[in-house]
Design an enzyme around this catalytic site. Structure first.
Site, mmCIF file in Angstrom:
data_model
loop_
_atom_site.group_PDB
_atom_site.id
_atom_site.type_symbol
_atom_site.label_atom_id
_atom_site.label_comp_id
_atom_site.label_asym_id
_atom_site.label_seq_id
_atom_site.Cartn_x
_atom_site.Cartn_y
_atom_site.Cartn_z
ATOM 1 C CD GLU A 9 30.528 25.620 37.868
ATOM 2 O OE1 GLU A 9 30.850 26.761 37.496
ATOM 3 O OE2 GLU A 9 30.804 25.171 38.998
ATOM 4 N NE ARG A 65 27.128 31.461 38.291
ATOM 5 C CZ ARG A 65 28.280 31.337 38.904
ATOM 6 N NH1 ARG A 65 28.914 32.407 39.322
ATOM 7 N NH2 ARG A 65 28.801 30.154 39.121
ATOM 8 C CG HIS A 68 25.566 31.958 42.832
ATOM 9 N ND1 HIS A 68 24.624 30.957 42.962
ATOM 10 C CD2 HIS A 68 26.643 31.379 42.256
ATOM 11 C CE1 HIS A 68 25.127 29.830 42.491
ATOM 12 N NE2 HIS A 68 26.353 30.060 42.051
ATOM 13 N NE ARG A 84 31.966 35.026 37.977
ATOM 14 C CZ ARG A 84 32.052 34.045 38.875
ATOM 15 N NH1 ARG A 84 33.159 33.340 38.970
ATOM 16 N NH2 ARG A 84 31.066 33.768 39.673
ATOM 17 C CG HIS A 138 28.545 35.036 43.453
ATOM 18 N ND1 HIS A 138 29.087 34.430 44.566
ATOM 19 C CD2 HIS A 138 29.016 34.344 42.372
ATOM 20 C CE1 HIS A 138 29.855 33.413 44.185
ATOM 21 N NE2 HIS A 138 29.840 33.351 42.863
HETATM 22 C C1 LIG Z 1 31.031 31.479 47.896
HETATM 23 C C2 LIG Z 1 31.817 31.715 46.648
HETATM 24 C C3 LIG Z 1 31.922 30.716 45.693
HETATM 25 C C4 LIG Z 1 32.662 30.944 44.522
HETATM 26 N N1 LIG Z 1 32.811 29.910 43.625
HETATM 27 C C5 LIG Z 1 33.629 30.104 42.552
HETATM 28 C C6 LIG Z 1 33.944 29.015 41.680
HETATM 29 O O1 LIG Z 1 33.502 27.903 41.876
HETATM 30 N N2 LIG Z 1 34.759 29.275 40.620
HETATM 31 C C7 LIG Z 1 35.293 30.508 40.369
HETATM 32 O O2 LIG Z 1 36.034 30.677 39.384
HETATM 33 N N3 LIG Z 1 35.011 31.536 41.192
HETATM 34 C C8 LIG Z 1 34.227 31.364 42.282
HETATM 35 N N4 LIG Z 1 33.980 32.408 43.117
HETATM 36 C C9 LIG Z 1 34.621 33.703 42.844
HETATM 37 C C10 LIG Z 1 36.101 33.596 43.195
HETATM 38 O O3 LIG Z 1 36.231 32.907 44.427
HETATM 39 C C11 LIG Z 1 36.738 34.969 43.330
HETATM 40 O O4 LIG Z 1 36.441 35.767 42.223
HETATM 41 C C12 LIG Z 1 38.253 34.837 43.430
HETATM 42 O O5 LIG Z 1 38.576 33.944 44.469
HETATM 43 C C13 LIG Z 1 38.873 36.195 43.701
HETATM 44 O O6 LIG Z 1 40.220 36.010 43.993
HETATM 45 P P1 LIG Z 1 41.110 37.272 44.343
HETATM 46 O O7 LIG Z 1 42.463 36.770 44.666
HETATM 47 O O8 LIG Z 1 40.964 38.288 43.293
HETATM 48 O O9 LIG Z 1 40.392 37.902 45.646
HETATM 49 P P2 LIG Z 1 40.108 37.272 47.065
HETATM 50 O O10 LIG Z 1 40.264 35.812 47.065
HETATM 51 O O11 LIG Z 1 38.828 37.817 47.548
HETATM 52 O O12 LIG Z 1 41.282 37.891 47.954
HETATM 53 C C14 LIG Z 1 41.319 39.280 48.229
HETATM 54 C C15 LIG Z 1 42.347 39.534 49.300
HETATM 55 O O13 LIG Z 1 42.570 40.925 49.456
HETATM 56 C C16 LIG Z 1 42.578 41.260 50.844
HETATM 57 N N5 LIG Z 1 42.235 42.692 50.947
HETATM 58 C C17 LIG Z 1 41.092 43.315 50.561
HETATM 59 N N6 LIG Z 1 41.195 44.644 50.764
HETATM 60 C C18 LIG Z 1 42.424 44.862 51.291
HETATM 61 C C19 LIG Z 1 43.123 46.028 51.735
HETATM 62 N N7 LIG Z 1 42.578 47.252 51.661
HETATM 63 N N8 LIG Z 1 44.368 45.884 52.236
HETATM 64 C C20 LIG Z 1 44.951 44.647 52.338
HETATM 65 N N9 LIG Z 1 44.339 43.511 51.925
HETATM 66 C C21 LIG Z 1 43.089 43.616 51.403
HETATM 67 C C22 LIG Z 1 41.588 40.288 51.446
HETATM 68 O O14 LIG Z 1 41.758 40.167 52.833
HETATM 69 C C23 LIG Z 1 41.947 39.012 50.667
HETATM 70 O O15 LIG Z 1 43.081 38.391 51.227
HETATM 71 C C24 LIG Z 1 33.255 32.210 44.288
HETATM 72 C C25 LIG Z 1 33.129 33.210 45.242
HETATM 73 C C26 LIG Z 1 32.432 32.975 46.429
HETATM 74 C C27 LIG Z 1 32.342 34.068 47.442
#
Ligand SMILES: Cc1cc2nc3c(=O)[nH]c(=O)nc-3n(C[C@H](O)[C@H](O)[C@H](O)COP(=O)(O)OP(=O)(O)OC[C@H]3O[C@@H](n4cnc5c(N)ncnc54)[C@H](O)[C@@H]3O)c2cc1C
Length: 526
Positions: free
Chosen positions: A114, A276, A230, A372, A337
């Site tokens: 990437e 990016r 993105h 990032r 993104h």
């Molecule tokens: C389309 C897309 C493609 C991506 N591709 C990549 C990739 O290939 N590689 C990579 O490293 N990263 C990628 N990313 C980024 C990566 O997916 C995220 O940064 C990562 O998954 C974040 O994980 P997290 O557990 O911090 O948050 P999330 O996975 O977003 O989880 C957050 C959680 O908190 C909950 N929540 C939010 N607010 C509250 C609240 N007030 N009370 C209770 N619950 C709450 C939500 O419901 C959710 O369950 C991508 C993102 C997207 C959108």
């Protein structure tokens, strides 16, 4: 449920929340997860490209570290990046242990390439369904481990608690069943804020609530001006903003304008696999120049069988819109993104408030600096999630060692009554128009005025009112606009057309803390 020492409360069920919960359980604790929607709904589920780790022949954590530092444009916290890259292989082994089926070729892990990575080091699963595979494996493991998970429960506020942690206030999304929990450790794993923008790759749950709630509780947040766009997201009128993974460019897809010309300018350092921000700005420039709403990703040079085997989700999605990527170009444009900034943490995931931790996209660990490196975010949730889990099991005494930051007076508190969908749309419009890929002081000031107007209109009618979704959105958005106005330079994901170059004086972070709390300042402190 949760809240007391030994029974930490974990807010969010993406990679960070689920992983912290699983590891905390293995370390003898009884964590509870609360999550806003269904357990599986998260940014994590939609991640395509994969997760970075130096596990391939000829690769080393030191090379991954160098790429991470280079992408971060002078602002990467080197200690944090060293931890991220060194601990990556062990965290990947954990994912395998939890059942993530990474793709292999001839028995060897298959590694993709990437943007801004000097080696092929992106592990993927199900071709381009990496996030889905990780989320499913962790979710199943959490259920098997008997971890209590309460769906459709929203963290509403953090109130003063004890030395063990704050009191969390949670309710159903519509405000029913309000509960104030006993004081205890709370882990924010609430993800990013991308869906606060009119156009974004993020699902609706990614509204940055965790940042607004922590900020109101007096917690230091930082790097709020850095939001990554993105560059290549499906851009057809009426279709969802589906991400077309960078790994496709890693396999040889190229960018063309409507006339079929390659418009990236090598003299400006532009290339398909440049960072990016570079690619996103180049595409936006081309879109403005041509007046055409998109540019095109040409994947027709990749053999059809390889294209469909390696990118099944992308190909399935495009076919549903009548487009065969082995024969036709894909219309793409940049959209919001990934939130780089968030709740400031030390290397153990501790925030400035005792007993409050943050992991994943909501946290500002400093590993991403101003930009990032692709596929470092899933990894960040694991590496710092592991550190948080260890802290929960064996907290280190003493105040969190949150790095010294530049503090500025925070914008007003913003809170209160429920807002309307129209007000939420206004927030999203302001961020998209004025806090976008290219920014300037006039637009940022006008965004701050408009966002404060929204915050005022949902201000509490009495002291007991809890902030709602619109108040959180307006507050998080105004923190982003305030930091972006403050940073009078261009660096990484933050580009100011009125300050188009990096400035040595700005080789530091911007922290924001609620005015009037201990440690806040009415003046910029350097
Ligand atoms: C389309 C897309 C493609 C991506 N591709 C990549 C990739 O290939 N590689 C990579 O490293 N990263 C990628 N990313 C980024 C990566 O997916 C995220 O940064 C990562 O998954 C974040 O994980 P997290 O557990 O911090 O948050 P999330 O996975 O977003 O989880 C957050 C959680 O908190 C909950 N929540 C939010 N607010 C509250 C609240 N007030 N009370 C209770 N619950 C709450 C939500 O419901 C959710 O369950 C991508 C993102 C997207 C959108």
């Amino acid at each position: 449920m949760g809240g007391e020492p030994g029974t930490p409360l974990i807010v969010g069920s993406g990679i960070a929340g689920l992983y912290v919960a699983l590891r905390a359980r293995e370390l003898g604790l009884r964590p509870t997860i609360v999550t806003k929607a269904r357990l599986e709904e998260s940014n994590t589920r939609y991640a395509q490209g994969g997760i970075a780790a130096a596990v391939g022949a000829g690769d080393r954590p030191a090379l991954h570290f160098e790429d991470t530092v280079a992408a971060g444009d002078g602002l990467v916290d080197r200690a944090a990046a060293r931890i991220l890259t060194r601990e990556a292989p062990a965290r990947i082994a954990d994912l395998v242990r939890y059942g993530v089926p990474f793709d292999t070729v001839d028995g060897q892990i298959s590694l993709g390439r990437e943007g801004a990575h000097s080696r092929s080091r992106i592990l993927h699963a199900g071709g381009d369904a990496t996030g889905f595979s990780i989320e499913e494996a962790l979710r199943r493991s959490a259920i098997d481990a008997g971890i209590e998970a309460r769906e459709e429960r929203v963290l509403r506020a953090l109130r003063p608690g004890s030395a063990a942690g704050p009191r969390a206030v949670v309710s159903r999304p519509d405000g029913r069943d309000l509960e104030e929990l006993a004081p205890g450790p709370v882990v924010l794993a609430t993800g990013g804020a991308g869906s606060l923008y009119r156009q974004s790759t993020n699902p609706a749950v990614a509204t940055g609530d965790g940042i607004a709630i922590a900020f109101r509780a007096g917690v230091l947040v930082s790097d709020m001006e850095f939001l990554q766009f993105h560059p290549t997201v499906f851009a057809r009128e009426g279709a969802p903003r589906f991400l077309i993974t960078e790994a496709l460019r890693g396999e040889g897809a190229i960018l063309r304008n409507q006339a079929g010309d390659r418009f990236l300018n090598a003299r400006r350092g532009e290339a398909e696999l440049a960072a990016r921000d570079v690619v996103a700005r180049a595409i936006q420039r081309e879109i403005r120049r041509s007046g055409h709403p998109s540019v095109y990703l040409d994947a027709t040079g990749i053999p059809r069988t390889r294209l469909f085997a390696r990118f099944p989700s992308v190909c399935r999605f495009l076919q549903a819109y009548g487009l065969d990527p082995s024969k036709e170009w894909i219309p793409v444009a940049p959209v919001a993104h990934y939130m780089i900034g968030g709740v400031t943490t030390d290397l153990e995931g501790r925030s400035s408030l005792p007993g409050l931790y943050a992991a994943g996209e909501v946290a500002a660990t400093g590993v991403h600096g101003a930009n990032r490196l692709a596929s470092n975010s899933l990894l960040e949730g694991l590496v710092f999630g592991e550190r948080v889990a260890r802290q929960l099991a064996r907290p280190v005494a003493g105040a969190p060692t949150v790095p010294a930051r530049l503090l500025v007076l925070a914008p007003q508190r913003g809170a209160g009554r429920r807002g309307s969908p129209g007000q939420l749309a206004l927030v999203r419009e302001q961020l998209w128009e004025n806090v976008g890929i290219v920014r300037n002081a006039t637009g940022l000031r006008s965004a701050i005025r408009a966002l404060r107007g929204v915050a005022r209109s949902v201000a509490p009618t009495n002291g007991d009112d809890l902030p709602g979704a619109v108040a959180n959105a307006a507050l998080t958005a105004s923190l982003m606009a305030t930091a972006a106005l403050c940073r009078t330079e261009s660096r990484g994901a933050h580009f100011r057309e009125d300050w188009p170059r990096p400035r040595a004086v700005w080789r530091k972070h911007i922290g924001l803390r609620l005015a009037g709390r201990a440690g806040s300042s009415a003046r910029a402190v350097r």
